[in-house]
Design a protein around this motif. Structure first.
Motif, PDB file in Angstrom:
ATOM      1  N   ARG A 108       0.835  -1.195   0.000  1.00 14.55           N
ATOM      2  CA  ARG A 108       0.000   0.000   0.000  1.00 14.55           C
ATOM      3  C   ARG A 108       0.873   1.249   0.000  1.00 14.55           C
ATOM      4  O   ARG A 108       1.972   1.250   0.553  1.00 14.55           O
ATOM      5  CB  ARG A 108      -0.897   0.015   1.244  1.00 14.55           C
ATOM      6  N   SER A 109       0.336   2.296  -0.597  1.00 11.92           N
ATOM      7  CA  SER A 109       1.115   3.534  -0.722  1.00 11.92           C
ATOM      8  C   SER A 109       1.532   4.059   0.648  1.00 11.92           C
ATOM      9  O   SER A 109       2.644   4.537   0.812  1.00 11.92           O
ATOM     10  CB  SER A 109       0.318   4.590  -1.479  1.00 11.92           C
ATOM     11  N   SER A 110       0.651   3.952   1.650  1.00 10.41           N
ATOM     12  CA  SER A 110       0.999   4.479   2.973  1.00 10.41           C
ATOM     13  C   SER A 110       2.195   3.732   3.557  1.00 10.41           C
ATOM     14  O   SER A 110       3.037   4.316   4.221  1.00 10.41           O
ATOM     15  CB  SER A 110      -0.191   4.372   3.922  1.00 10.41           C
ATOM     16  N   GLU A 111       2.275   2.437   3.277  1.00  9.65           N
ATOM     17  CA  GLU A 111       3.378   1.645   3.820  1.00  9.65           C
ATOM     18  C   GLU A 111       4.712   2.056   3.207  1.00  9.65           C
ATOM     19  O   GLU A 111       5.745   1.998   3.850  1.00  9.65           O
ATOM     20  CB  GLU A 111       3.140   0.162   3.551  1.00  9.65           C
ATOM     21  N   LEU A 112       4.667   2.456   1.934  1.00 13.67           N
ATOM     22  CA  LEU A 112       5.916   2.798   1.265  1.00 13.67           C
ATOM     23  C   LEU A 112       6.362   4.217   1.566  1.00 13.67           C
ATOM     24  O   LEU A 112       7.547   4.517   1.562  1.00 13.67           O
ATOM     25  CB  LEU A 112       5.756   2.637  -0.251  1.00 13.67           C
ATOM     26  N   SER A 113       5.396   5.107   1.821  1.00 12.45           N
ATOM     27  CA  SER A 113       5.780   6.507   1.978  1.00 12.45           C
ATOM     28  C   SER A 113       5.997   6.888   3.432  1.00 12.45           C
ATOM     29  O   SER A 113       6.504   7.952   3.715  1.00 12.45           O
ATOM     30  CB  SER A 113       4.713   7.414   1.362  1.00 12.45           C
ATOM     31  N   MET A 114       5.612   6.017   4.371  1.00 10.13           N
ATOM     32  CA  MET A 114       5.597   6.458   5.754  1.00 10.13           C
ATOM     33  C   MET A 114       6.681   5.974   6.709  1.00 10.13           C
ATOM     34  O   MET A 114       6.674   6.407   7.853  1.00 10.13           O
ATOM     35  CB  MET A 114       4.239   6.117   6.373  1.00 10.13           C
ATOM     36  N   PRO A 115       7.597   5.085   6.340  1.00  7.87           N
ATOM     37  CA  PRO A 115       8.542   4.619   7.360  1.00  7.87           C
ATOM     38  C   PRO A 115       9.286   5.778   8.024  1.00  7.87           C
ATOM     39  O   PRO A 115       9.767   6.675   7.349  1.00  7.87           O
ATOM     40  CB  PRO A 115       9.522   3.734   6.591  1.00  7.87           C
ATOM     41  N   THR A 116       9.346   5.740   9.364  1.00 12.16           N
ATOM     42  CA  THR A 116      10.027   6.793  10.106  1.00 12.16           C
ATOM     43  C   THR A 116      11.416   6.341  10.565  1.00 12.16           C
ATOM     44  O   THR A 116      12.229   7.149  10.992  1.00 12.16           O
ATOM     45  CB  THR A 116       9.189   7.186  11.338  1.00 12.16           C
ATOM     46  N   LEU A 117      11.638   5.030  10.511  1.00 12.33           N
ATOM     47  CA  LEU A 117      12.922   4.421  10.890  1.00 12.33           C
ATOM     48  C   LEU A 117      12.901   3.031  10.253  1.00 12.33           C
ATOM     49  O   LEU A 117      11.847   2.406  10.210  1.00 12.33           O
ATOM     50  CB  LEU A 117      13.014   4.295  12.421  1.00 12.33           C
ATOM     51  N   THR A 118      14.037   2.561   9.759  1.00 13.27           N
ATOM     52  CA  THR A 118      14.028   1.271   9.071  1.00 13.27           C
ATOM     53  C   THR A 118      14.911   0.255   9.796  1.00 13.27           C
ATOM     54  O   THR A 118      15.904   0.617  10.419  1.00 13.27           O
ATOM     55  CB  THR A 118      14.490   1.450   7.604  1.00 13.27           C
ATOM     56  N   VAL A 119      14.508  -1.002   9.723  1.00  8.14           N
ATOM     57  CA  VAL A 119      15.310  -2.106  10.252  1.00  8.14           C
ATOM     58  C   VAL A 119      15.689  -3.012   9.085  1.00  8.14           C
ATOM     59  O   VAL A 119      14.834  -3.365   8.271  1.00  8.14           O
ATOM     60  CB  VAL A 119      14.528  -2.929  11.293  1.00  8.14           C
ATOM     61  N   THR A 120      16.950  -3.358   8.985  1.00  5.38           N
ATOM     62  CA  THR A 120      17.363  -4.328   7.967  1.00  5.38           C
ATOM     63  C   THR A 120      17.954  -5.528   8.691  1.00  5.38           C
ATOM     64  O   THR A 120      18.848  -5.384   9.522  1.00  5.38           O
ATOM     65  CB  THR A 120      18.338  -3.716   6.945  1.00  5.38           C
ATOM     66  N   SER A 121      17.398  -6.699   8.439  1.00  2.26           N
ATOM     67  CA  SER A 121      17.778  -7.868   9.218  1.00  2.26           C
ATOM     68  C   SER A 121      18.524  -8.911   8.396  1.00  2.26           C
ATOM     69  O   SER A 121      18.072  -9.306   7.325  1.00  2.26           O
ATOM     70  CB  SER A 121      16.534  -8.512   9.829  1.00  2.26           C
ATOM     71  N   PHE A 122      19.656  -9.333   8.931  1.00  2.00           N
ATOM     72  CA  PHE A 122      20.413 -10.444   8.359  1.00  2.00           C
ATOM     73  C   PHE A 122      20.453 -11.578   9.374  1.00  2.00           C
ATOM     74  O   PHE A 122      21.373 -12.386   9.401  1.00  2.00           O
ATOM     75  CB  PHE A 122      21.832  -9.992   7.984  1.00  2.00           C
ATOM     76  N   ALA A 123      19.405 -11.619  10.210  1.00  2.00           N
ATOM     77  CA  ALA A 123      19.374 -12.566  11.328  1.00  2.00           C
ATOM     78  C   ALA A 123      19.504 -14.012  10.867  1.00  2.00           C
ATOM     79  O   ALA A 123      20.013 -14.850  11.588  1.00  2.00           O
ATOM     80  CB  ALA A 123      18.087 -12.382  12.130  1.00  2.00           C
ATOM     81  N   GLU A 124      19.009 -14.309   9.676  1.00  2.00           N
ATOM     82  CA  GLU A 124      19.061 -15.690   9.185  1.00  2.00           C
ATOM     83  C   GLU A 124      20.194 -15.903   8.192  1.00  2.00           C
ATOM     84  O   GLU A 124      20.309 -16.964   7.596  1.00  2.00           O
ATOM     85  CB  GLU A 124      17.738 -16.035   8.490  1.00  2.00           C
ATOM     86  N   GLU A 125      20.967 -14.872   7.946  1.00  2.00           N
ATOM     87  CA  GLU A 125      22.013 -14.984   6.930  1.00  2.00           C
ATOM     88  C   GLU A 125      23.344 -15.342   7.582  1.00  2.00           C
ATOM     89  O   GLU A 125      23.497 -15.294   8.794  1.00  2.00           O
ATOM     90  CB  GLU A 125      22.146 -13.665   6.170  1.00  2.00           C
TER      91      GLU A 125
END
Lengths: 405, 93
Positions: free
Chosen positions: A316-333
């Motif tokens: 959804r457009s709101s999901e793409l335009s609204m992040p205020t902080l991002t998490v990138t996870s390599f927990a399984e890598e």
């Protein structure tokens, strides 16, 4: 009260999108949050929501049209009584200045071949200010890029608003010198990622910190929880990590918000962006809305829903335009940790490394402990390493009391 | 006698989780993870799909039994057999 519905910006790297399908017709009542159109971008097809209540008056752009961000797409509530050209949906031949990615008219080529005195003016519609025929509109960023790539702007076909030259046009022109042809979607995706990341590295003075935390209590909590609930309600480790980060963001708002117009604006809500790799090399970071306020069970439902929709192509457009902080996870890598790059205009990004057993010292004894490295890249214009240290410690402390998440 | 085979039902559950995968390219013996970037979310959704399809429960500790199509088929067969034995008993639900 009149209202306007424009092509939304679905992230800082988006300049244009194709209106694929209308989900409403004139006369339909809409309310905030309704999905009114499907728009295709390099990130796939996005369900675009509307942000006001009202009644659809006129649809101004036919399906299949590629338009710049900010283009007026529809009028609500009698807003069309002003002088607007009405486009009947389903007649693409009357399209308002389609950006026609696949078949741009190479005005300069035509001019150099047989008719040097004729200037081909791109078609415009009345609702768009007509550009002066000879003055090339070039965005400052596109001009800078052209300088970097050594592209002559006079030879570039503009596909932006009013035939303005965009960064994309410049990049495409630089490529077509050597190899003409249409770029592959995956190639497009790499370019938009590269554009956002280049902007980030150019504009944001990053600093980086990392902290390895015990994940043993969190894992034990997950094991107990998951043995107790139905299979549909099981939690993933990422759910616990995301909640811990969301709570830290709420507690320290200087890491949660946007840097715009030379100032930081803290966001009042925590919309946690989750970087999700799509099969085929695409990467998106849509938001889990109000992640700090949700229980782990509710967050897990949202996360599963989001992951499913990303894969099936229904973000959804709101999901793409609204992040205020991002998490990138390599927990399984199979990597120890990640040193991430901030996604502008956000001011921080949290990286999660592999969750695995590592040597751990407790009271002078070394033992094997399940641990997770958490890293932070943050914007020095807003915070410094001391605040960053507290932010990481807040996340660590939350992971040591998972039942309180 | 047109009931789908266990393999077909498993494949259906898999495609629910990974609609973007071409089933013709799926190699039964190779772990999903090595073929399609299958992650823990996919595994969980796959386990849920199997639960819905066959009514079997896959404990978290046995997710590794779902690593590939072939392993999953063996796991499902054995789970169904155990269920069958149980359902012949008087306490069956």
């Amino acid at each position: 009260m009149s209202g306007e519905f424009r092509m939304p910006s679905l992230g800082p790297d988006m300049e244009a999108g194709t209106l694929v399908q209308w989900r409403v017709k004139p006369g339909d009542a809409v309310k905030r949050g309704d999905i009114v159109a499907l728009v295709e971008t390099e990130k796939g097809i996005i369900d675009v929501e509307i942000f006001s209540d009202g009644v659809v008056d006129q649809l101004l752009v036919p399906e299949g049209t590629h338009v710049a961000v900010g283009t007026l797409l529809a009028q609500l509530n009698g807003g069309a009584t002003r002088t607007r050209q009405v486009i009947e949906v389903g007649k693409p031949s009357e399209a308002p200045q389609p950006l026609a990615r696949s078949a741009p008219v190479p005005a300069t080529h035509a001019a150099t071949s047989t008719t040097p005195t004729t200037t081909i003016v791109p078609p415009t519609i009345s609702s768009v200010p007509s550009p002066e025929a000879h003055r090339r509109k070039v965005s400052p960023a596109a001009r800078a890029r052209a300088r970097e790539l050594g592209v002559d702007l006079e030879r570039v076909t503009g596909t932006g608003m009013g035939a303005a030259i965009t960064i994309e046009d410049v990049v495409r022109a630089a490529q077509t010198v050597d190899k003409p042809g249409i770029a592959e979607p995956a190639h497009d995706m790499r370019q938009i990622i590269a554009r956002a990341m280049s902007r980030s590295k150019r504009e944001i003075p990053h600093y980086y910190l990392s902290l390895t935390c015990s994940f043993a209590k969190a894992r034990a909590f997950l094991d107990r929880y998951n043995a107790r609930v139905d299979i549909e309600s099981r939690l993933l480790p990422s759910c616990v990590l995301l909640k811990a980060v969301a709570q830290a963001a709420k507690a320290m708002p200087e890491f949660n918000g946007f840097y715009k117009d030379d100032a930081f604006q803290a966001a009042s809500d925590v919309h946690l962006g989750v970087a999700i790799a799509m099969r085929g090399g695409r990467l998106v970071a849509p938001a889990l809305l109000n992640a700090d306020q949700k229980s782990l069970a509710a967050l897990m439902i949202d996360l599963r829903d989001l992951a499913t929709r990303v894969r099936a192509g229904h973000m959804r457009s709101s999901e793409l335009s609204m992040p205020t902080l991002t998490v990138t996870s390599f927990a399984e890598e199979d990597v120890d940790s990640v040193i991430p790059v901030i996604y502008p205009p956000q001011v921080a990004i949290v990286g999660v490394g592999a969750i695995r057993e590592r040597p751990w010292v407790v009271e002078g004894q070394v033992r094997a402990e399940l641990t997770v490295p958490i890293s932070l890249a943050a914007d020095h214009r807003v915070t410094d390493g001391r605040a960053g240290t507290r932010f990481l410690a807040t996340i660590r402390n939350a992971l040591q009391a998972p039942e309180q998440l | 006698m047109n009931t789908p085979t266990i393999e077909q039902q498993i494949l259906n559950a898999f495609l629910q989780v990974a609609p973007d995968v071409d089933p013709a390219k799926l190699k039964p013996e190779i772990p999903f993870r090595d073929q399609f970037d299958f992650d823990s979310m996919d595994t969980l959704n796959f386990a849920i799909g199997l639960h819905q399809q066959f009514g079997i429960d896959v404990p978290e500790t046995q997710y590794r039994e779902l690593a590939s199509l072939a392993k999953t088929a063996a796991f499902v067969r054995s789970a169904l057999q155990q269920d069958g034995k149980r359902s012949t008993g008087p306490a069956a639900t």
